[in-house]
Design a protein around this motif. Structure first.
Motif, short mmCIF file in Angstrom:
data_model
loop_
_atom_site.label_atom_id
_atom_site.label_comp_id
_atom_site.label_asym_id
_atom_site.label_seq_id
_atom_site.Cartn_x
_atom_site.Cartn_y
_atom_site.Cartn_z
N GLU A 84 0.84 -1.20 0.00
CA GLU A 84 0.00 0.00 0.00
C GLU A 84 0.87 1.25 0.00
N TRP A 118 -8.09 5.47 2.74
CA TRP A 118 -6.69 5.43 3.16
C TRP A 118 -5.78 5.92 2.04
N GLN A 141 -3.00 8.99 1.91
CA GLN A 141 -1.60 8.79 1.55
C GLN A 141 -1.24 9.57 0.28
#
Length: 438
Positions: A48, A283, A287
């Protein structure tokens, strides 16, 4: 490594060549380089965005060895020993106890086991996604939409990402004019609320247009509201605009901005950390914001409520020491409460014009005010001196004559083009004739 992947150098070349244009300055005949590039792309499908454990392993072992360790399922102890041979500090971090879990509870009570380490937990995250076929498909999907894969070793890699440390991206998927990555060196991020008011969108458009007139690229996130207004104004001003996406560059999100994002891909850049086909998530949006902050010379929050996601981008900018500005709004407007808080509590500069935003970067002012070579700064003067008014010269020739890197030469030539002091021809660049006063 190529044996492990069951791909020989010819096959790797076939897969990587479409996503590795000449502008990256990559030698596609270098077998080691090909393997490293493929390994980095494969790893980007496993991790990720912002995975600091992955960044540390890759930085220590290299992408090829890191992928080998994962594919061959090396034991944690073996990986840690290999890392320790190179960097004992990195091994200590990866071998430290996991922050989220305690001792292992999967073994029989009679078996002595140690605590779960950060590397143990990282491998549990990565292994379920392991599929080298999927990695190949990601590269082929990128080629199908004209996207490019860029890694930190490439000449066009934005230098600002270095300030993210272990949080820097391991690679970027880029769709559009890849040469425009150099524009990050002279760019400002304009961000703000999706539910923008008419006032906010007006300020965003005026600011983006004013920055474009000064030769600044506009960076944002492609979202509704402030982001979209800033991108549109930059496009209308024929200036580079870069949209950082939270998913794959083939997944144009939000859907209502498909036309806008398509235009950005044609005239600027779409950039993402995730391979094609990846969906944006909450998420990933958070980021993504660190890339917007790091890629730009300064970040300006145009309009934001107290809970706006753009404040997250502001936080990233402040954390890495980037200049931060905020546009004030009516004191009665909840849509500007976040901006006022940034000014009052977090030391953001109060900016009310494109000129003030440009000042945040510390870059000498307005390219649009340059009247001729006599007022050009040293770097641009060196490039002008390297040009001929009659004989086109390639970027490499200009860089050699000016005594600078090709990357700096490309960036400076772009600025001189904006000023009408140089122009690009089919065979190369020439010095533009002086403008006659009317």
């Amino acid at each position: 490594m190529t044996r492990l992947l069951e791909l020989d150098n010819r096959e790797l070349h076939r897969i990587l060549a479409p996503v590795t244009p000449p502008a990256l300055g990559v030698d596609l005949s270098d077998a080691t380089g090909l393997t490293n590039r493929f390994a980095t792309a494969a790893l980007s499908t496993l991790v990720e965005p912002g995975d600091t454990d992955a960044a540390l392993v890759i930085a220590t072992l290299g992408a090829s060895t890191a992928l080998t360790a994962i594919v061959e399922r090396w034991a944690t102890d073996r990986i840690l020993r290999t890392v320790a041979e190179i960097d004992e500090g990195a091994a200590a971090v990866l071998g430290g106890r996991s922050r989220a879990r305690g001792p292992r509870d999967v073994a029989p009570p009679t078996e002595e086991v140690g605590p779960v380490t950060r590397l143990d937990e990282a491998l549990e995250r990565w292994l379920p996604r392991l599929s080298l076929r999927a990695s190949v498909r990601s590269l082929e999907a990128a080629a199908n939409v004209g996207a490019v894969f860029v890694i930190p070793d490439d000449e066009l890699w934005p230098t600002g990402f270095g300030d993210l440390g272990e949080g820097a991206p391991i690679g970027l998927w880029v769709r559009g004019r890849v040469e425009s990555l150099t524009a990050c060196d002279r760019s400002i991020a304009l961000v703000g609320a999706r539910a923008a008011t008419g006032y906010g969108e007006h300020v965003a458009m005026e600011s983006a247009a004013g920055l474009a007139d000064r030769g600044f690229a506009v960076v944002s996130g492609g979202a509704y509201g402030i982001d979209g207004a800033a991108h549109r104004a930059a496009l209308a001003s024929d200036q580079t605009t870069i949209a950082f996406l939270a998913g794959g560059v083939d997944r144009l999100y939000p859907a209502g901005h498909t036309a806008l994002l398509t235009r950005i891909a044609e005239h600027g850049l779409l950039v993402g950390e995730l391979p094609c086909g990846s969906s944006p998530t909450k998420w990933r949006f958070l980021q993504r914001n660190r890339l917007i902050a790091a890629a730009s010379r300064a970040t300006v929050v145009v309009e934001a409520g107290r809970r706006s996601g753009s404040l997250n981008t502001a936080g990233h900018a402040a954390a890495i020491g980037r200049p931060l500005g905020a546009v004030p709004g009516p004191v009665t407007s909840p849509a500007s409460a976040g901006c006022h808080r940034l000014i009052q509590e977090y030391g953001a500069a109060c900016v009310t014009s494109a000129a003030e935003m440009a000042e945040l970067t510390g870059i000498a002012e307005p390219l649009g005010d340059v009247a001729g070579a006599g007022s050009v700064d040293g770097v641009r003067l060196r490039v002008l001196d390297a040009l001929s008014p009659r004989t086109p010269r390639t970027v490499r020739e200009v860089a050699t004559r000016a005594g600078m890197s090709e990357r700096d030469a490309i960036s400076t030539l772009g600025l001189l083009d904006v000023e009408s002091l140089a122009s690009e021809r089919e065979a190369g660049w020439i010095k533009a004739p002086p403008q006659r006063e009317r």
